[in-house]
Design a protein around this motif. Structure first.
Motif, PDB file in Angstrom:
ATOM      1  N   THR A   1      53.143  44.838  53.809  1.00 34.34           N
ATOM      2  CA  THR A   1      52.409  44.820  52.420  1.00 34.34           C
ATOM      3  C   THR A   1      52.268  46.292  51.984  1.00 34.34           C
TER       4      THR A   1
ATOM      5  N   VAL B   1      51.022  36.486  40.099  1.00 33.19           N
ATOM      6  CA  VAL B   1      51.693  37.836  40.003  1.00 33.19           C
ATOM      7  C   VAL B   1      50.703  38.723  39.016  1.00 33.19           C
TER       8      VAL B   1
ATOM      9  N   SER C   1      55.675  31.056  42.651  1.00 24.96           N
ATOM     10  CA  SER C   1      55.941  32.424  42.151  1.00 24.96           C
ATOM     11  C   SER C   1      56.924  32.287  40.964  1.00 24.96           C
TER      12      SER C   1
ATOM     13  N   SER D   1      46.618  39.263  35.527  1.00 23.54           N
ATOM     14  CA  SER D   1      47.191  38.421  36.407  1.00 23.54           C
ATOM     15  C   SER D   1      47.740  37.168  35.832  1.00 23.54           C
TER      16      SER D   1
ATOM     17  N   SER E   1      53.254  43.067  42.009  1.00 25.27           N
ATOM     18  CA  SER E   1      53.407  42.070  43.207  1.00 25.27           C
ATOM     19  C   SER E   1      53.191  40.626  42.666  1.00 25.27           C
ATOM     20  N   MET E   2      53.840  39.672  43.561  1.00 18.95           N
ATOM     21  CA  MET E   2      53.441  38.412  43.512  1.00 18.95           C
ATOM     22  C   MET E   2      53.576  37.850  44.770  1.00 18.95           C
ATOM     23  N   PHE E   3      52.951  36.451  44.801  1.00 26.64           N
ATOM     24  CA  PHE E   3      52.863  35.817  46.054  1.00 26.64           C
ATOM     25  C   PHE E   3      52.968  34.331  45.894  1.00 26.64           C
TER      26      PHE E   3
ATOM     27  N   CYS F   1      48.651  38.607  47.328  1.00 27.05           N
ATOM     28  CA  CYS F   1      49.934  39.638  47.547  1.00 27.05           C
ATOM     29  C   CYS F   1      49.798  40.412  48.904  1.00 27.05           C
TER      30      CYS F   1
END
Length: 213
Positions: free
Chosen positions: A83, A117, A139, A104, A130-132, A77
């Motif tokens: 960021t 996430v 995601s 997570s 947050s997520m990536f 993330c």
């Protein structure tokens, strides 16, 4: 408002009051408390599971785990050009994970962490941080499995902080601060459980999530 002397305990207390910390960028030394006038939430019975996402989940391209690589998800993330996750924030949430307050979801493409996430749980509220994603739909799959786990664990509030176009396409909405505070007060008084067991099958998740989606 600046947030000096940040500690895991202070962050938990802040979440319970409806505020959360952010840095302006990765190299920032200052962290600020954020209290949005309009808050993003994703109703746990309102996640939009498209047909394409159902097919992706059932295809089995990815493996899903929970709390297996929390630090890796945070690093993923924080790896974007822009960021709010600096080293101090990463360390704080790492400590919250070790104490059982942060969790997570990992999405794996073989041995590669393809997406994920993470967030914080207090009572029956889950605060998505947050997520990536580094692979197609990674995601979205992470959110699909996260929301299924929250529903199974009897969570009642999923806070997304803000609403992006991506989150809006999945069912996220904005509510006024006063409405959010009311929902938050109820949620943190209730008991919920973020299970740390293995991920259920894609068929189980899709079936459960499409019953009310």
């Amino acid at each position: 408002m600046n947030a000096p002397g940040l500690t895991p305990e202070l962050v938990l207390a802040a979440y319970a009051q409806g505020i959360f910390p952010m840095a302006e960028q990765r190299d920032s030394t200052e962290i600020y408390w954020i209290d949005p006038r309009r808050r993003g939430i994703l109703p746990l019975d309102g996640f939009h599971v498209s047909r394409s996402l159902q097919r992706r989940a059932r295809r089995g391209d990815y493996a899903i785990t929970f709390d297996r690589d929390f630090a890796g998800v945070v690093a993923g993330c924080a790896g974007r050009p822009e960021t709010w996750i600096n080293d101090e924030i990463a360390a704080i949430y790492g400590a919250l994970h070790l104490s059982g307050h942060a969790h997570s979801v990992e999405v794996w493409d073989g041995e590669v962490l393809a997406g994920g996430v993470y967030g914080v749980a207090i009572g029956s509220a889950f605060f998505g941080e947050s997520m990536f994603s580094q692979r197609t739909d990674a995601s979205k799959l992470g959110l699909l499995y996260l929301i299924d786990r929250l529903r199974q664990g009897r969570f009642t509030l999923f806070d997304t902080q803000f609403v992006t176009d991506h989150l809006a396409s999945l069912g996220a909405v904005e509510i006024e601060r006063r409405d959010y505070q009311r929902r938050l007060a109820k949620a943190i008084r209730r008991t919920a459980q973020f299970e740390d067991g293995p991920a259920p099958s894609a068929d189980q998740v899709v079936q459960r999530m499409t019953q009310t989606s």
